[in-house]
Design an enzyme around this catalytic site. Sequence first.
Site, PDB file in Angstrom:
ATOM      1  N   GLY A 300       0.827  -1.194   0.000  1.00  0.00           N
ATOM      2  CA  GLY A 300       0.000   0.000   0.000  1.00  0.00           C
ATOM      3  C   GLY A 300       0.864   1.248   0.000  1.00  0.00           C
ATOM      4  O   GLY A 300       1.981   1.233  -0.514  1.00  0.00           O
ATOM      5  N   GLU A 301       0.325   2.334   0.555  1.00  0.00           N
ATOM      6  CA  GLU A 301       1.018   3.629   0.658  1.00  0.00           C
ATOM      7  C   GLU A 301       1.165   4.332  -0.696  1.00  0.00           C
ATOM      8  O   GLU A 301       1.664   5.454  -0.755  1.00  0.00           O
ATOM      9  CB  GLU A 301       2.424   3.491   1.273  1.00  0.00           C
ATOM     10  CG  GLU A 301       2.487   2.861   2.639  1.00  0.00           C
ATOM     11  CD  GLU A 301       3.913   2.725   3.170  1.00  0.00           C
ATOM     12  OE1 GLU A 301       4.867   3.194   2.495  1.00  0.00           O
ATOM     13  OE2 GLU A 301       4.085   2.138   4.249  1.00  0.00           O
TER      14      GLU A 301
END
Length: 334
Positions: A300-301
């Site tokens: 993610g991120e």
Amino acid sequence: MKLKDQLQQKIDLKTKPTGALGQLERIALQIGSIQNTLTPELKKPAMLVFAGDHGLADAGVSPYPKEVTWQMVMNFCAGGAAINVFCKQNGIDLKVVDSGVDFYFPKDLPVVDCKVAMGTKNMLDEPAMTVEQCREARNLGAELVKAEAAAGCNVIGFGEMGIANTSASSLLMHRFMDLPIEQCTGRGAGMVGEKLDFKTSVLKTVSEKYKPETVEETLATFGGFEIAMMVGAMLEAKKQEMIILVDGFITTAATLTAIQFDASVRENCIFCHASEEQGHQMILEHLDAEPVLSLAMRLGEGSGAAVAYPVIQSAVNFLNQMSSFEDAGVSNKE
């Protein structure tokens, strides 16, 4: 000749066998079509990382405590996360947005304050957010993208941070793709074996509790503030004719949701990587999307989008800088 045909001809006449640059050719065609030009450019790339807490985390659907959301935001601010490293490496401007973290950040931190509330509600008890909160989150996301476009950005990626947001994403996928919740639920940050079975049973209970009728009600019931903000951001990015860099499972679930509001959003999306998270591949297939990279990532991120960016830049560069057969004095095939 239509612009798309002109772009394809320009690609085909480069000094290479037809199709020899594979997916780079398709990316170049897509970007040229989005920008409506034979000489596209990527300007001031930006990454917005939206952070929000989820009330459902209290039900134990993640191995990590809810505090990790604000702690990771602090890590983003200190420059210590993967997304910081990859954005810095590739010249991408990174902004971290508090969409609804259950924590008050010090005012001197580089966090964009768009806090709608101190996290969503626990879906086992009530909908994650009200329709009004959902609308506020989408509008805030749109305003952030308007500001990026006004500053000259034409390519934007989105990332997220929020403990339990794979659960929200699984529920949205389940509803919008009409698939059994078991197929949509993956290990997230590390739920395996009996823990994964427990997570699936919680999501099944949540799904059976609600019968939202509209796309907006569905997002409000099952989403997160960071997901709703991404949806609004993507809808605005389409209006601004920006290139949208789509990251992994949660961002792709947000994209799936944005497409329910406006199907044309799909035209501007480049799907940057294939996540290891169960369900992501099914959404990609549903959207007829071919990811740029497959690196077994599931962080993610926005990390996958940031890592893929140089490849996307390569697609634009070959289109603009590579010689044609005629320019190079090279014989083309008969």
